[in-house]
Scaffold this motif. Structure first.
Motif, PDB file in Angstrom:
ATOM      1  N   LEU A   1     -18.941   8.486 -12.831  1.00 29.23           N
ATOM      2  CA  LEU A   1     -19.161   9.903 -13.526  1.00 29.23           C
ATOM      3  C   LEU A   1     -18.073  10.203 -14.414  1.00 29.23           C
ATOM      4  N   PRO A   2     -17.868  11.173 -15.606  1.00 27.22           N
ATOM      5  CA  PRO A   2     -16.943  11.835 -16.303  1.00 27.22           C
ATOM      6  C   PRO A   2     -16.056  11.711 -15.407  1.00 27.22           C
ATOM      7  N   ALA A   3     -15.298  12.374 -14.193  1.00 28.27           N
ATOM      8  CA  ALA A   3     -14.058  12.342 -13.527  1.00 28.27           C
ATOM      9  C   ALA A   3     -13.505  11.408 -13.273  1.00 28.27           C
ATOM     10  N   GLY A   4     -14.272  10.313 -12.945  1.00 25.78           N
ATOM     11  CA  GLY A   4     -14.105   8.638 -12.457  1.00 25.78           C
ATOM     12  C   GLY A   4     -13.319   7.781 -13.689  1.00 25.78           C
ATOM     13  N   GLN A   5     -13.929   8.347 -14.514  1.00 26.21           N
ATOM     14  CA  GLN A   5     -13.662   7.944 -15.438  1.00 26.21           C
ATOM     15  C   GLN A   5     -12.724   8.080 -16.222  1.00 26.21           C
ATOM     16  N   ALA A   6     -12.327   9.512 -16.245  1.00 28.17           N
ATOM     17  CA  ALA A   6     -11.553  10.081 -17.165  1.00 28.17           C
ATOM     18  C   ALA A   6     -10.149   9.644 -16.150  1.00 28.17           C
ATOM     19  N   LEU A   7      -9.888   8.925 -15.025  1.00 28.01           N
ATOM     20  CA  LEU A   7      -8.946   8.822 -13.945  1.00 28.01           C
ATOM     21  C   LEU A   7      -8.088   7.328 -14.255  1.00 28.01           C
ATOM     22  N   GLN A   8      -9.285   6.842 -15.499  1.00 25.94           N
ATOM     23  CA  GLN A   8      -8.830   5.549 -15.998  1.00 25.94           C
ATOM     24  C   GLN A   8      -7.569   5.523 -16.616  1.00 25.94           C
ATOM     25  N   GLU A   9      -7.795   6.622 -16.792  1.00 22.07           N
ATOM     26  CA  GLU A   9      -6.598   6.989 -17.942  1.00 22.07           C
ATOM     27  C   GLU A   9      -5.335   7.607 -17.236  1.00 22.07           C
ATOM     28  N   LYS A  10      -5.503   7.784 -16.416  1.00 24.91           N
ATOM     29  CA  LYS A  10      -4.488   8.450 -15.487  1.00 24.91           C
ATOM     30  C   LYS A  10      -3.498   7.358 -14.794  1.00 24.91           C
ATOM     31  N   ALA A  11      -4.742   6.193 -14.500  1.00 19.29           N
ATOM     32  CA  ALA A  11      -4.088   5.515 -13.329  1.00 19.29           C
ATOM     33  C   ALA A  11      -3.221   4.363 -14.285  1.00 19.29           C
ATOM     34  N   LEU A  12      -3.321   4.114 -15.910  1.00 21.42           N
ATOM     35  CA  LEU A  12      -2.172   2.546 -16.409  1.00 21.42           C
ATOM     36  C   LEU A  12      -0.926   2.449 -16.627  1.00 21.42           C
ATOM     37  N   CYS A  13      -0.750   3.071 -15.704  1.00 25.43           N
ATOM     38  CA  CYS A  13       0.532   3.669 -15.465  1.00 25.43           C
ATOM     39  C   CYS A  13       0.871   2.337 -13.803  1.00 25.43           C
ATOM     40  N   ILE A  14       0.276   2.771 -13.263  1.00 23.14           N
ATOM     41  CA  ILE A  14       0.754   2.603 -12.014  1.00 23.14           C
ATOM     42  C   ILE A  14       0.358   0.792 -11.910  1.00 23.14           C
ATOM     43  N   PRO A  15       0.257  -0.396 -12.575  1.00 25.94           N
ATOM     44  CA  PRO A  15       0.747  -1.586 -11.874  1.00 25.94           C
ATOM     45  C   PRO A  15       2.252  -2.300 -12.542  1.00 25.94           C
ATOM     46  N   ALA A  16       2.237  -1.235 -13.686  1.00 24.02           N
ATOM     47  CA  ALA A  16       3.915  -1.457 -14.422  1.00 24.02           C
ATOM     48  C   ALA A  16       5.119  -1.427 -13.419  1.00 24.02           C
ATOM     49  N   ALA A  17       4.406   0.221 -12.999  1.00 25.05           N
ATOM     50  CA  ALA A  17       5.642   0.807 -12.214  1.00 25.05           C
ATOM     51  C   ALA A  17       5.459   0.134 -10.648  1.00 25.05           C
ATOM     52  N   LEU A  18       4.993  -0.592  -9.817  1.00 24.30           N
ATOM     53  CA  LEU A  18       4.520  -1.385  -9.176  1.00 24.30           C
ATOM     54  C   LEU A  18       5.615  -2.498  -9.215  1.00 24.30           C
TER      55      LEU A  18
ATOM     56  N   THR B   1       0.941  -1.064  -0.495  1.00 24.70           N
ATOM     57  CA  THR B   1      -0.034   0.643  -0.221  1.00 24.70           C
ATOM     58  C   THR B   1       0.911   1.244   0.169  1.00 24.70           C
ATOM     59  N   LYS B   2       2.218   0.540   1.037  1.00 18.74           N
ATOM     60  CA  LYS B   2       2.922   2.343   0.409  1.00 18.74           C
ATOM     61  C   LYS B   2       3.090   2.521  -0.365  1.00 18.74           C
ATOM     62  N   ALA B   3       3.971   1.716  -0.909  1.00 11.30           N
ATOM     63  CA  ALA B   3       4.410   1.720  -2.719  1.00 11.30           C
ATOM     64  C   ALA B   3       3.189   2.090  -3.588  1.00 11.30           C
ATOM     65  N   TYR B   4       2.170   2.151  -3.843  1.00 14.01           N
ATOM     66  CA  TYR B   4       1.596   2.075  -4.292  1.00 14.01           C
ATOM     67  C   TYR B   4       1.162   4.131  -3.544  1.00 14.01           C
ATOM     68  N   GLN B   5       1.527   4.694  -2.209  1.00 12.01           N
ATOM     69  CA  GLN B   5       0.834   5.901  -2.151  1.00 12.01           C
ATOM     70  C   GLN B   5       1.109   7.053  -2.837  1.00 12.01           C
ATOM     71  N   PRO B   6       3.100   7.530  -2.859  1.00 13.11           N
ATOM     72  CA  PRO B   6       3.348   8.294  -4.256  1.00 13.11           C
ATOM     73  C   PRO B   6       2.370   8.607  -5.655  1.00 13.11           C
ATOM     74  N   LEU B   7       2.453   7.236  -6.192  1.00 11.23           N
ATOM     75  CA  LEU B   7       1.047   7.165  -7.562  1.00 11.23           C
ATOM     76  C   LEU B   7       0.431   7.522  -7.237  1.00 11.23           C
ATOM     77  N   LEU B   8      -0.937   6.858  -6.205  1.00 13.63           N
ATOM     78  CA  LEU B   8      -2.156   6.991  -5.997  1.00 13.63           C
ATOM     79  C   LEU B   8      -2.334   8.464  -5.556  1.00 13.63           C
ATOM     80  N   GLN B   9      -1.245   9.152  -5.154  1.00 10.96           N
ATOM     81  CA  GLN B   9      -1.181  10.660  -4.521  1.00 10.96           C
ATOM     82  C   GLN B   9      -1.861  12.092  -5.640  1.00 10.96           C
TER      83      GLN B   9
END
Lengths: 156, 156
Positions: free
Chosen positions: A113-130, A38-46
């Motif tokens: 909602l649109p803003a929640g949907q839009a976040l997906q794009e920003k999240a795409l890089c997270i799994p690879a980073a981990l 969880t802590k490793a995710y934190q900077p990405l999720l921030q």
DNA sequence: GTGAATCAAATTGCCCGCAATTAAATTTGA
DNA sequence: TCAAATTTAATTGCGGGCAATTTGATTCAC
């Protein structure tokens, strides 16, 4: 001639029973690994201003579209005591919608909602980073994932 | 005359990206397994009136005798924000003692009081009970423990 | 059809977990 | 020596988790 050296009983180190040693158990590594993850995710999720459980909720909504609170709870193994306030926070930020199911007023349907949907794009890089951070070979990764899944199945 | 049936874009199922699927990741099984593990301990710990992190603290004290808050934190990967209130609760129940180290007034030394020491006996059966619950072979158990330890090392 | 049982979510209360800040003691280095 | 840096706990504030209870809707059984 034999000399007995008697070590006095040291009550500050009482009977270190190997059964009860932290390092010999599964529980602590699991507990520690989960929190470190969880802590490793934190900077990405921030950057998305999301907490880790909020991210898990969005993962499910991105994948499945609308889900009821009950369905979210079944998949994440969380109850409404955890989910309701979490979802209200996401609602306040206009990331998700919450509405009663007209066909069964007991259920609450959570949608993106649109803003929640839009976040997906920003999240795409997270799994690879981990993945990079973990430095596990694909085999190790898969083995660990399978074992944990089995553990979850055994315990739930 | 041709009629086009246009399926409207279903925004409720947006682009289920496999990278972002819960089941393909390590994070969720880890998170779920950790919580389920804690829940499996719960009925056993309830008889000792301990929470899971309180139990971890006592495991260390049973094993090592006195430890400072800093040492507990290093071993459990917890900070004083978590430990201080937890330890105060154990102190209030007369399970542990808290005193400043006279040689370094910054440190607080946590020791076992008789009631805390006595709890060890009641805790002895807990690891075996969980082992039974898990139904893992010794090899599986050991493999999983080693992988998790590696993961913890990698992440900390 | 109606009362009882069940179900879904919300609420309450308590205990983590952790980031950020504060306070006090100790160490350091010019 | 003594001011600055470092170290250790405590504190504050917020967001989980979860047991237990409550509220309201639905289903079941008779």
């Amino acid at each position: 001639m034999v000399t007995f050296i008697v070590t006095p009983l040291d009550m500050s180190k009482p009977t270190p029973n190997p059964l009860l040693q932290l390092e010999n158990q599964l529980c602590f590594p699991l507990y520690a690994a989960s929190r470190l993850f969880t802590k490793a995710y934190q900077p990405l999720l921030q950057e998305l201003e999301l907490t880790y459980p909020q991210y898990l909720v969005l993962l499910l909504l991105w994948e499945h579209g609308e889900l009821t609170v009950k369905e979210l709870g079944e998949r994440l193994l969380l109850d409404s005591g955890t989910l309701t306030p979490l979802l209200k926070r996401l609602e306040q930020r206009a990331l998700v919608s919450r509405r009663r199911d007209p066909r069964d007023e007991r259920s609450v349907v959570i949608g993106l909602l649109p803003a929640g949907q839009a976040l997906q794009e920003k999240a795409l890089c997270i799994p690879a980073a981990l993945q990079t951070r973990l430095q596990l070979s694909p085999e190790e990764f898969e083995a660990l994932r399978a074992q944990l899944k089995q553990l979850v199945a055994q315990l739930s």
